[in-house]
Each structure stands twice: as C-alpha cells, then as structure tokens.
Scaffold this motif. Sequence first.
Motif, mmCIF file in Angstrom:
data_model
loop_
_atom_site.group_PDB
_atom_site.id
_atom_site.type_symbol
_atom_site.label_atom_id
_atom_site.label_comp_id
_atom_site.label_asym_id
_atom_site.label_seq_id
_atom_site.Cartn_x
_atom_site.Cartn_y
_atom_site.Cartn_z
ATOM 1 N N THR A 119 0.830 -1.204 0.000
ATOM 2 C CA THR A 119 0.000 0.000 0.000
ATOM 3 C C THR A 119 0.867 1.258 0.000
ATOM 4 O OG1 THR A 119 -1.776 -1.139 1.198
ATOM 5 C CG2 THR A 119 -1.774 1.269 1.268
ATOM 6 N N HIS A 120 1.922 1.237 0.811
ATOM 7 C CA HIS A 120 2.814 2.392 0.890
ATOM 8 C C HIS A 120 3.531 2.623 -0.438
ATOM 9 C CE1 HIS A 120 5.305 5.400 2.791
ATOM 10 N NE2 HIS A 120 6.402 4.775 2.389
ATOM 11 N N ARG A 122 2.462 1.844 -3.350
ATOM 12 C CA ARG A 122 1.475 2.352 -4.307
ATOM 13 C C ARG A 122 1.362 3.877 -4.165
ATOM 14 N NH1 ARG A 122 -2.929 -0.335 -2.599
ATOM 15 N NH2 ARG A 122 -2.246 -2.223 -3.676
ATOM 16 N N MET A 123 1.398 4.354 -2.912
ATOM 17 C CA MET A 123 1.354 5.798 -2.665
ATOM 18 C C MET A 123 2.608 6.478 -3.225
ATOM 19 S SD MET A 123 2.668 8.412 -0.603
ATOM 20 C CE MET A 123 3.369 7.578 0.825
ATOM 21 N N ASN A 126 2.382 6.867 -6.916
ATOM 22 C CA ASN A 126 1.512 7.988 -7.253
ATOM 23 C C ASN A 126 2.277 9.308 -7.121
ATOM 24 O OD1 ASN A 126 -0.828 9.375 -7.921
ATOM 25 N ND2 ASN A 126 -1.672 9.310 -5.856
ATOM 26 N N ALA A 152 -0.839 13.558 2.046
ATOM 27 C CA ALA A 152 0.059 12.406 2.160
ATOM 28 C C ALA A 152 0.680 12.324 3.551
ATOM 29 C CB ALA A 152 1.144 12.489 1.097
ATOM 30 N N GLU A 156 6.468 12.724 3.023
ATOM 31 C CA GLU A 156 6.424 13.224 1.648
ATOM 32 C C GLU A 156 6.672 14.723 1.553
ATOM 33 O OE1 GLU A 156 6.130 11.680 -1.416
ATOM 34 O OE2 GLU A 156 6.592 9.969 -0.130
#
Length: 293
Positions: A119-120, A122-123, A126, A152, A156
Amino acid sequence: MFNSAVLESISDINLLYEMLQAEFSLDGWDAMVHIADKLHHSINAFYEEDQLRQAKGQPRIDTKRLKRSVAFYFGYSMVAKGIALQKMGDYSAARDCIEKYSELGWISGLDDEGKEDVTHLRMIANANTYVLNLLEGNMETLPEYVQFIHNAEEEELLPGIITILESALKHNCNVDWALKEFEPNLDALDGEYETEANIRYYIDHLYLMSLYHFTNGNIYNALNISLKGLRMSDKLKDDTGYKKINALFVSFSVHATKEQLNEYNVLNKTILERVLKDEKGIRYDGSSIVSVR
C-alpha cells in the motif's frame, strides 16, 4: 568509490539496501542504478526459491534473514533506481520503474507488514508520477500535487518541496504560492534526523530553496538560507550538502551583508578549531595556526 566487481560478490539483501541508502546520501546516481538492479535480482531469486520449495513441499527459506518484507525489497529496489534515473534525466526509464512497484499485490504469502508495504509503495508510485510530470514541464499539475502533499504522509513533505523547487528551476517558473502553503511545516522542522536519506532530503531542500531565491533575485534571503544550510549540514555531518551550499554562498558572497559574512566566518573558524583538535603539535588561536609543544 563504487566497484562493480565487488558488487557482484555481494548477495546479502540487507547489505544491498544499506548500500543504496549510502549512495543516495552521496548523490551516487550511477552506482544506485547498478546496486538497485542487484538488489532486485537478489530478492527475486530469494522469492523464486521460496516459492519453489513450497511447491515441492519443502521447508521455506527463513525469512528472518530479511529485516523487511519481500515486497519492501522488490519495491525499494525500483524506487531507488527510478530516483537515480530521474536525477540523471532519464524520465522514460524512471516511469518504467514506477510501473514495477506501483502494484506488488501479486507477491504470494504477504503478511500484514508486507501488505502495508504494498500500500505504501502504491502511494510512492503515485507521488513519483506527479514528480515526473512536473519535471517534464507539466506545471499545470502543481496545484494537484500540492494537495497530494497536504494529504500524504509527513515523510512526503521534503521530497515534495524538492520536486517543486527542482521543477521551478528547470522550467523557470515562480512557485512562491506553493512554497507559502508549506511555510509553517518547513519552519517547524528542526533538522533532527536519524537516517542518511532524511538528512539528504533536509539539506537538499535548503540548498534548492537558496538556489531558487538566488534565481529570483532575492539575494538576502538566499544567503540567509545558505547560512542555515551550512550550519545544519555541518551539524548533521552531511559533507555532500556542505560542499554544494558552501560553493553557492561563496559565489554570491559579494552581495552578503557584514552580518552574514561574519556569521560565515565564525562558522568556518568553529569548524577549523574542531578539526585541529585532532592534530598534534598545532593549534588555531582564532586568527592563525601556531605550533605547540
């Protein structure tokens, strides 16, 4: 100094990860590409052997050999390679890397930590897609990216600011409004970082912020930011950052005020005094180096 022959002899996945972090702190982009490929090959071999053992009904490989999940190493290898390729200007190849870690749910046998890593990553995919869009000149996506940073995770913030500054410098754009959005967050940063990667991000954002202000004619502010960058890179022992920021300050020192020059000189005297403490037979008395018995 990076040695490809030595790299070929390394199979420890955790060590390869640490090597990537070290090269990132040194801006070692070419070395990162090679190490990332080696890490990706090594974790893939580890995973395939484990899958084969399971298919044959044999005991699985001891995953305690790894400090993180299999998904993490698959993803991190491509994240690091993508960043290095981006820094070298190969945006197309960097996009190929993003595609490889944008969806790692295909990995079999993931535990909760592994699923969180997927999941991380995937972020991150993005975020890095936004990064490439901006670096390629698609500045119309900046408002969307600013909102992304707001939403976020805290980690980030600095990479986001760096991207905004790099794209502004590359395409000669004014991004004052975007920087203003994050001013309170940046002012709250104290520079107390533990990892080499976070130190690199912190110092780089100061370097680029100073460069941005120089480019836009805000010389006084740029010199103040450079001085802060010098203080912090010295404190955090970031020699790479110190060299870059020092070159920047010296190049524009003709525009510095008396107070700014004095602060710069005091900082360098302090560094010299600290360095000479380890030298036998000499000492710095504040204005010259003298012999002592």
